[in-house]
Design an enzyme around this catalytic site. Sequence first.
Site, PDB file in Angstrom:
ATOM      1  N   LYS A 171       1.026  -1.202  -0.202  1.00 60.04           N
ATOM      2  CA  LYS A 171      -0.313   0.400   0.118  1.00 60.04           C
ATOM      3  C   LYS A 171       0.852   0.862   0.361  1.00 60.04           C
ATOM      4  CE  LYS A 171      -1.497   3.190   2.112  1.00 60.04           C
ATOM      5  NZ  LYS A 171      -2.069   4.404   1.850  1.00 60.04           N
ATOM      6  N   CYS A 280      13.810  10.867   6.608  1.00 62.17           N
ATOM      7  CA  CYS A 280      13.537  10.264   7.800  1.00 62.17           C
ATOM      8  C   CYS A 280      15.053  10.081   8.140  1.00 62.17           C
ATOM      9  CB  CYS A 280      13.271   8.567   8.095  1.00 62.17           C
ATOM     10  SG  CYS A 280      14.378   8.312   7.257  1.00 62.17           S
TER      11      CYS A 280
HETATM   12  P1  NAD Z   1       2.348   8.144   7.011  1.00 62.32           P
HETATM   13  O1  NAD Z   1       2.794   7.961   8.846  1.00 62.32           O
HETATM   14  O2  NAD Z   1       1.060   9.376   7.136  1.00 62.32           O
HETATM   15  O3  NAD Z   1       1.781   7.700   6.128  1.00 62.32           O
HETATM   16  C1  NAD Z   1       3.003   6.863   5.802  1.00 62.32           C
HETATM   17  C2  NAD Z   1       1.825   5.616   5.447  1.00 62.32           C
HETATM   18  O4  NAD Z   1       0.584   5.327   6.403  1.00 62.32           O
HETATM   19  C3  NAD Z   1       1.098   5.926   3.560  1.00 62.32           C
HETATM   20  O5  NAD Z   1       1.023   4.992   2.989  1.00 62.32           O
HETATM   21  C4  NAD Z   1      -0.076   5.747   4.303  1.00 62.32           C
HETATM   22  O6  NAD Z   1      -1.180   5.998   3.554  1.00 62.32           O
HETATM   23  C5  NAD Z   1       0.010   4.725   5.636  1.00 62.32           C
HETATM   24  N1  NAD Z   1      -1.096   5.268   6.419  1.00 62.32           N
HETATM   25  C6  NAD Z   1      -1.786   6.038   7.389  1.00 62.32           C
HETATM   26  N2  NAD Z   1      -2.967   5.736   8.352  1.00 62.32           N
HETATM   27  C7  NAD Z   1      -2.648   5.312   7.911  1.00 62.32           C
HETATM   28  C8  NAD Z   1      -3.857   3.741   9.135  1.00 62.32           C
HETATM   29  N3  NAD Z   1      -4.652   3.816  10.373  1.00 62.32           N
HETATM   30  N4  NAD Z   1      -3.404   2.368   8.829  1.00 62.32           N
HETATM   31  C9  NAD Z   1      -2.510   2.502   8.034  1.00 62.32           C
HETATM   32  N5  NAD Z   1      -1.913   2.512   7.280  1.00 62.32           N
HETATM   33  C10 NAD Z   1      -1.996   3.789   6.998  1.00 62.32           C
HETATM   34  O7  NAD Z   1       3.965   8.931   7.958  1.00 62.32           O
HETATM   35  P2  NAD Z   1       4.075  10.034   6.017  1.00 62.32           P
HETATM   36  O8  NAD Z   1       3.961  11.608   6.544  1.00 62.32           O
HETATM   37  O9  NAD Z   1       3.656   9.142   4.939  1.00 62.32           O
HETATM   38  O10 NAD Z   1       5.923   9.762   5.646  1.00 62.32           O
HETATM   39  C11 NAD Z   1       6.497  10.216   6.640  1.00 62.32           C
HETATM   40  C12 NAD Z   1       6.756  10.148   7.837  1.00 62.32           C
HETATM   41  O11 NAD Z   1       7.304   8.578   7.592  1.00 62.32           O
HETATM   42  C13 NAD Z   1       7.953  10.661   8.785  1.00 62.32           C
HETATM   43  O12 NAD Z   1       7.671  10.611  10.160  1.00 62.32           O
HETATM   44  C14 NAD Z   1       9.476   9.891   8.586  1.00 62.32           C
HETATM   45  O13 NAD Z   1      10.488  10.500   9.297  1.00 62.32           O
HETATM   46  C15 NAD Z   1       8.690   8.678   8.282  1.00 62.32           C
HETATM   47  N6  NAD Z   1      10.042   8.443   7.315  1.00 62.32           N
HETATM   48  C16 NAD Z   1      10.709   6.617   8.313  1.00 62.32           C
HETATM   49  C17 NAD Z   1      11.634   6.611   7.553  1.00 62.32           C
HETATM   50  C18 NAD Z   1      12.514   5.296   8.080  1.00 62.32           C
HETATM   51  O14 NAD Z   1      13.300   3.737   7.655  1.00 62.32           O
HETATM   52  N7  NAD Z   1      12.637   5.427   9.528  1.00 62.32           N
HETATM   53  C19 NAD Z   1      11.650   6.421   5.738  1.00 62.32           C
HETATM   54  C20 NAD Z   1      11.162   7.093   5.300  1.00 62.32           C
HETATM   55  C21 NAD Z   1      10.152   8.028   5.831  1.00 62.32           C
END
Ligand code: NAD
Length: 477
Positions: A171, A280
Amino acid sequence: MQLNFIANTSLVSSSGLTIPVIDPSTGQVFDEIQRSNAQDIDTAVRAARQCMDSVWSKLSATERGRLLMRLSVKVTEHAEELTAIEQRDCGKPTRQARADAVALARYFEFYAGACDKLTGQTLPYQDGYSVFTWREPHGVTGHIVPWNYPMQIFGRSVAGALAAGNVCVVKPAEDACLSLIRVAQLAAEVGFPAGALNIVTGYGHEAGDALVRHAGIEHISFTGSPKIGTLVQQLAAPRHCPVTLELGGKSPQIVFADADLDAVIPVVINAIVQNAGQTCSAGSRILVEEKIYDRLMERLGHAFAQLRVGPASMDLDVGPLIRQSQQQRVWDFLSDAQVANIPVVAQGQIVDEAPETGFYQAPTLLRDVPVDHRLAQEEVFGPVLAAMSFRDEDHAVELANATQFGLVAGVWTRDGARQFRMARRLRCGQVFINNYGAAGGVELPFGGVKSSGYGREKGFEALYGFTTLKTVAVKHD
Ligand code: NAD
């Protein structure tokens, strides 16, 4: 219009609904993706299970590796096409989008070679027994991908899962799906069996939620925000489904007075402006030894002022942020800094060619940020660097560890003994000495501690997370 890709077939969502796709460089809609629901997720999970039982589990590890290698080669052949897709979908400057496509191919190459090298152990035990372990796949794994590096994060998570013998339902983030749909089509073209790799697009609270709750999903790899990571753990808990969490960071660059500042400056800048700070592992804090603090601020400020921001196609230092709400989030942090009288050392320039409807933000260097201010504690996810000074090594460690996160740290010093002491004392998943990020390093295990998550992806280590261990004890006399 973009369709889901399930069992090697392009499908519309049963919802009949779509989500607009916006170009961050212009703010204009240029495509649409499927707004999938629980029924679409169920179709994908069933297709994956069917593939596992009928084909995938019967392939030898070597044959699996060859398939992964074919996809790596195919991605390389299509690197410019994928670069163009990602550039428009995510607003990435050309060099960044291309680097992501190259990394995707590299993930599949690395894990292709790893497939037939994942082994168990034989264990010494009592007389009359032979005991050994097998590494077995979980089965159908669910992958929730964020928008900041779709191709890279898909590569590191899905290639490892497939290599370990799993089949995948992915997803992607609603803001960034297009490249992953194309990669799944390429996988089908090189011979991936129907159902091995499925892409279902949609909102997190609908398609993502349904994926995490689905009883047929046997492992979840989640990369995203700590808030949603907590929710994913809670949703997976009732059926004890294992979860790997790759969450956010507030990673420090720690610069001692003996550091080579000529080497420090370009790396520190790249670590916060790469992908417009939406990384991240961004080096979003810089901790500087008192005696060189003013000098380094002056030099960094000069370099920040030279940075240029503009449309992705111009391939400048910084492209747009992903969406308007992300731009607003960065503005909110900067206005809080103003209220707290935190000094702005310098800002980059948004070029005249940048459309007003795009989501641009000038890189900003702030100094004397108090350790308890939200700019020193929370993830901005934009090109904003928070600086503060430290007295000595103990103080540097205290400041570095003083956030809820623990993803990455950079240490800059020529003192060898201090390099090792610092590496030991920092609470995080990766420490880089006199460099930052080791140029991505597909081979290097990656992940966090504390609110940065748990489990490791990348490197051979990831394969242990994508498998479960079975112990077999044979009594033979
Ligand atoms: P997000 O948590 O809003 O979304 C991430 C994913 O989760 C998306 O695909 C989203 O559709 C999905 N999602 C949202 N609500 C959900 C739910 N209720 N149930 C299941 N899935 C759901 O994060 P974002 O804004 O897309 O990304 C930014 C964040 O990701 C930042 O905090 C960043 O640091 C983190 N990140 C971490 C890494 C790592 O490797 N540690 C890498 C990239 C990004």
